[in-house]
Each structure stands twice: as structure tokens, then as C-alpha cells.
Motif scaffolding. Structure first.
Motif, short mmCIF file in Angstrom:
data_model
loop_
_atom_site.label_atom_id
_atom_site.label_comp_id
_atom_site.label_asym_id
_atom_site.label_seq_id
_atom_site.Cartn_x
_atom_site.Cartn_y
_atom_site.Cartn_z
N UNK A 71 58.68 -25.87 96.23
CA UNK A 71 59.23 -24.52 96.08
C UNK A 71 58.10 -23.52 95.79
N UNK A 72 57.18 -23.94 94.93
CA UNK A 72 56.05 -23.07 94.57
C UNK A 72 55.20 -22.74 95.80
N UNK A 75 56.82 -20.15 97.81
CA UNK A 75 56.67 -18.86 97.16
C UNK A 75 55.28 -18.29 97.41
N UNK A 104 66.24 -22.52 97.83
CA UNK A 104 65.28 -21.42 97.72
C UNK A 104 66.01 -20.08 97.86
N UNK A 105 65.95 -19.28 96.84
CA UNK A 105 66.70 -18.01 96.81
C UNK A 105 68.15 -18.19 97.27
#
Lengths: 369, 369
Positions: A71-72, A75, A104-105
Motif C-alpha cells: 500500500x505504501x 502511495x 486502497x482508498x
């Protein structure tokens, strides 16, 4: 020639395309996407696919613990709500991408390109993910299909006999689960090793169109779709007991053979049922022989460990083992069988019969049991 | 008296019940459930609720990194596919339970009992989770509503003025977003501190029935539901810049005030629009005064930091700030405003005006800027 069809799901329908040379095509259509790719395939990716997250495809990466890092990276590459994800790889990449894209979002659109025959023949549709948690295999997961599944047949070139036959085992399982005619049609396509691209395309189309039937009538895995676990409960136990020394697709083949033997032992098979099941058994055995001839070695198998893993399968409940077995006229059924010593003796005998037929050494086990 | 109604969602409809003494009732109905509970509320839980996971409710627990531990605890308590989860607590518990229940074995059924007024008035319906990832707030999340939301009014007794008014701020926001009549009806119920149980029940019913309209026509947050972000983009910036020294519900109130000022400055308000917005402003200001009178102290606010946090909000895009502002006749609108120095000057002036009205010290900021 390209085949294409749609899968209907509760979160909208999605397209499946099967053909050759489709990777370039996908990259052309998705230059702004973020590519989540098996690092071993990175060299195949056109330069235009510039934003990349390379993933070491193994069981420990396919875990909830490893998810924050993925996830990072999304981003850091600037992913926002309108970012499209393209995932390229086998089952591990599919699991990671399904999960990451879904959260994610609160959900990004994504495209999946399976690169193993297991993925192409079976798991690429259905929208499921399976994620490990602190050593518990596949304890969490979800349903989040991509907007498009694109199967580029050219990826098959890089696969060996074990990988191809593993995939074909899932394909024949799906077609057998659908009924006698579907199984006959599958065999008529000529599944073989090596697998010519034209044959691959026809077999994959047949397998996926058949699976489409299962997942459209039972998206959330409650009834019909459960039959697709055929070979899996028996096979998983073998995979787990050998620390994945037997690969998934090959273990599913063996699992189907054990299920057939077990059904016969429990007198669950009618005479025509047995004749269909034996035809499947002959086919799977022949395919398994090809794997062995290609040089794959069986690990030593601890039969007691296999039965222990079988016993712990989360699909059982406290009173009954729950397994899919062949019954009558080429049909499969999910049956509940009392958890008692008789059943365990029969299970052990069925595993032993199949292992002995295939020359799998169970010496360790006989000492222990 | 108990109120109840259903919320329709793509994953089936779920029930909302509002009344007194419902905790005992839920535990009676779910003796075999696993209870995921804010540890500060554990003493309220009847003994019959034997299987428990106690959660320290804070931002760091509400993270993807902390999720494996929660999942592991469920596993250790024997959770399987048919286990029901009951979550009792505020927003953090709801986020954790939504996420954990949605992924555990690909989804368990669950019941949610909100215990804060923020949760009861607003976030308990809609099915959203927001989870932090490695320091990024709410970067992931999903939609997974419980099968039932049970609001036990008796939990309100334990809340202080700040917590109650924070919740009322979300309630008035929802009713204002629905239109002038809905706002007038809300005020007529007599929102106040202290909040008598009968008034609480009527206000909560009104707020949730109104929110139901938004989430049923826009489940996945694409259009109408976005208006419910009113006050949030401005408010989040203040929360973040003060390291959550201003609580969420109070910050949303301030955010609404800033949005009203900003709309006036940009000449976005018609005359009747202004009169509606000012009525809301007077109400929110009066409520905020009660919070201050209850003894809550404002932190020092660095205005430059607030504007920086505002600037980084993920709801904006590269060209435009995206904020919800009052426009005409008591309506709200999601508008796009050019990201330039003029806009930033107006934003700063609006924050300054509201801070000065409420006696919030921005001394730090004026030195820096």
C-alpha cells in the motif's frame, strides 16, 4: 484470434479476453496505470509501463503483514482514487492485487493478466483473494474482481511441464464438475504436453466459460461453486504436509485421485459413476506421469502428517468431514462424513493406494502410525 | 419505545434499532458470538458475552499493521465461517470490526453497537471503514455493513459535553445537507446539552433516516453522499494540524463555520442561501460555546500548518480544491476551486475569522507566515 466474454458479478460485469500478444495491447491502453508485477517477469514489461511495484511472488509476501508495504509503495507512486492498477503474475500476484486494489482508498479499478496456467485456466475469474495471516494460510480474503482479465497465451511458453499440467488439472476439474458432456468435450480438445498455443486457447476458453457458469450462479461460494473444491481438501493436506514440496496443481490432481478411491471405498459410486470417475482417474494419472517423466521428484510423504492436515481443514465442521467426491453418472457432490476412526482408516487407505500407484514413498509415515 | 428501520445496500439490507437497554438484548441473542469491544467498556459487558477481544481504541490500533493481531485473536477464539461478531464501541471499533469481519474467512456476519454520539448519529450506517497505513490516515478501507446496527441510548449517559456536541454536529450536518425543511425539523427537536434520552432518540432517528436517504441513492460515495463531507475537509485540516487536539465532531462544527465564511467571501451564496447558512452558523457557534464552557481548552493553532494540511487533503485533485460549501436556499454543493494564491488567501482569511470569533489563539501561525 481473440476470444472474449463477460462475467456477471454483483459489483458489475467484467470482461475476459484470451489471445496472443495482448501484453503490449494492455500497456498501450493503460500507460498511466501502476503495474503490480511479479519481479521475475519485470523484463517482459514494455518501458511505457513506467510506474511499477515489483513483488517477490511467494507465500510470505501474500500476507496481511506484508500488505502495508505494498500500500505504501502505491502511495509513493502517487496512486489516487482514479488510478488504475494492472497486475501481472500468478496466483500470489492476483491475491495481492485483489486485496490491495479493493482497500486502497476503498477500491481502485484493476486489470489482471494471469501468467501461470493455473491462473489462466481457473483462478483468474471469480474475484477471490486468499491472504495468509501470521502463518495461518489463507485465513483472510475477499471478493473484488478486476474490471478486465486479459490472458496472453504467449506467457505459456515460459512454463514447464509441472506448471502446465498443474493448470490443466484445474481445467479438467472444472469441466468434470459441470457434468459428463463437459468432461468429454474437454478431453476432445486434446490436453497434452507440450501445449500448442491454439490448443491452449481452446482449452482455456472452455475451462473459463464452464467456470463462469459456476460463479455466476453462486458468486459467494455457497453451493454449486463449492464443487470446484474437488481434489482440493485432499490435495491441500498433501501440499501442507510436504511444506509445499508437491505443487498446487499437481496436488489437486492427486487429490482427485484420492477422492475417487475414497468414494469407491465408501460405496458412494454407482456403476456408471465409477466408470466416469475412472476415466477421469486415468486421464489425471497419465498427466501426473508426464510430470514425473519431466524430472520432478516426489518428496517423502509422512502419511500421518497428511491425515493431520486433512483433519485440520477449515472446511470441515466439528461433527463431519466435508469433501467433494464423485457420486453417480459423472456427478460430484459435497458430502458430510462422520469424523470417526472408520472414516480415518478409509482416508488413510485411499491416500496409501494413490501414493503406491504413483510410486510416492511413505516410509516415514508407516513407522510413526 | 424502540425505533427501527432498514437500510438497503448492494450486499443485502440491514436493520437499525434505536432504544434503551438494548445491550442485554443483543447479548441474549448472540451468546455464541465473539465480542470485539473497546476495552474501556468491558465492564459493561454481561458475563454471557464470554468470547471477547478487547481493543485499545486509538488511531494506532486502527491500522493495517495492527490488523493481523486482531485476526489472530479471532482465530485463537475459534472463529469459523459461521461465527457472528458483535462490535461495541466508537468509530475506531467500527472501523476495525468492519475491516476484520469483511476479510476473516472472506466475510463474517456482524452486529454493531455504537457507543459514541458520533457513531450513533452518523457513522454507524453506511458500512464504510477507514484504516490507517504506516502513518497515512485512512489510506485504506472498504464497504461492509453489519447485519444489524443496534443503538442503545443508555450509552449516552457516559459521554461528556464535547462528545455529545461533536455527535450533534454530525447530525445537524446531515439534516442541513438534505435541505431547508430537514434542517428546520432538526432544530425543532431541541438539540441541547445535557441531552435527555427521549430527545436523543428522536434526534438520532431523524439523523439516521436522513442519512439513509443519502446512502441508499449513493452507496459508494460518488455523488449525493459526497455532500456529507460538509465541514470535513476544513475540519480535518484543523484536527491534523493540532495532532487531534481538536476532537473530530468539534472540528467538523468549526469546519462548517469556515465553509460558510469561505462561501460568503467567494460570493457563492445567494441572499436566501446566506440566511440559511447563517442560521446553521449561529446554531453551531452556540453549540461550540457550550463545549468551551464545559471546560475544554483550545490548543494553539498554527494557521500555516492548517493550510498545509488542507492543501494535502486527498479529496482535492491537482488543479482544483474540492470542498462542500453552502450555495443557494439552504443547499450544499461540492465545488472545484482553482488552486492558486487568491484561493489560499481566502481560505486563510476564513479560518482566521472563525478562530478569532471563537477565541482560538493563532499566535504561532502569524509569526511563521
Amino acid at each position: 484470434m481473440q476470444e472474449s466474454f463477460d462475467i456477471v458479478s454483483s459489483s458489475g460485469s467484467y470482461a475476459v479476453r484470451i489471445g496472443r500478444g495482448l501484453l503490449a495491447n494492455v500497456v498501450d491502453a493503460h500507460r498511466d496505470a501502476i503495474y503490480l508485477v511479479d519481479e521475475r517477469l519485470a523484463h517482459l514489461l514494455p518501458e511505457a509501463a513506467a510506474r511499477r511495484v515489483l513483488i517477490e511472488a511467494n507465500e510470505s509476501r501474500k500476507s496481511l503483514e506484508a500488505m502495508p508495504e505494498v500500500i505504501l509503495k502505491l502511495r509513493e507512486l502517487g496512486a489516487n482514487r482514479s488510478t488504475h492498477i494492472v497486475s501481472i503474475g500468478g496466483g500470489v500476484l492476483q491475491d495481492i492485487a485483489t486485496f490491495a486494489a479493493s482497500v486502497y482508498m476503498r477500491g481502485l479499478s484493476w486489470t489482471y493478466m494471469p501468467t501461470t496456467l493455473l491462473g489462466m485456466a481457473d483462478s483468474c475469474i471469480g474475484g477471490k483473494s486468499s491472504i495468509n495471516v501470521l502463518g495461518y494460510k489463507n485465513l483472510v480474503g475477499n471478493f473484488y474482481p478486476p474490471v478486465e482479465v486479459v490472458i496472453d497465451i504467449d506467457f505459456i511458453r515460459s512454463l514447464d511441464a509441472e506448471q502446465v499440467i498443474g493448470g490443466l488439472n484445474e481445467a479438467v476439474k472444472i469441466c468434470y464438475a459441470r457434468g459428463a458432456q463437459s468432461f468429454a468435450d474437454y478431453l476432445a480438445e486434446g490436453p497434452a504436453w507440450p501445449l500448442p498455443p491454439e490448443t491452449a486457447q481452446r482449452l482455456l476458453t472452455r475451462s473459463l466459460i464452464t467456470k463462469k457458469w459456476f460463479i455466476e450462479i453462486d458468486e459467494f461460494d455457497r453451493k454449486e461453486r463449492l464443487l470446484l473444491n474437488y481434489g482440493h481438501t485432499f490435495g491441500h493436506a498433501l501440499e501442507a504436509a510436504t511444506q509445499f514440496g508437491v505443487s498446487h496443481g499437481v496436488a489437486v490432481g492427486l487429490g482427485m485421485l484420492v477422492a475417487i478411491d475414497f468414494a469407491k471405498r465408501g460405496a458412494r459410486l454407482t456403476q456408471t459413476g465409477a466408470s466416469h470417475a475412472e476415466a477421469l482417474g486415468r486421464h489425471v494419472s497419465a498427466m501426473t506421469d508426464i510430470v514425473v517423466e519431466s524430472g520432478v521428484r516426489w518428496p517423502k510423504v509422512d502419511l500421518t502428517a497428511v491425515l493431520q492436515k486433512f483433519d485440520n481443514d477449515k472446511k470441515h465442521n466439528t461433527e463431519f468431514y466435508r469433501v467433494v467426491v464423485p457420486v453417480r453418472d459423472g456427478e460430484l457432490e459435497l458430502v458430510s462424513i462422520a469424523r470417526n476412526d472408520d472414516t480415518r482408516a478409509a482416508l488413510r487407505a485411499s491416500y496409501e493406494a494413490v501414493f503406491s500407484q504413483l510410486g510416492i514413498d511413505t516410509a516415514v509415515a508407516s513407522n510413526v502410525a
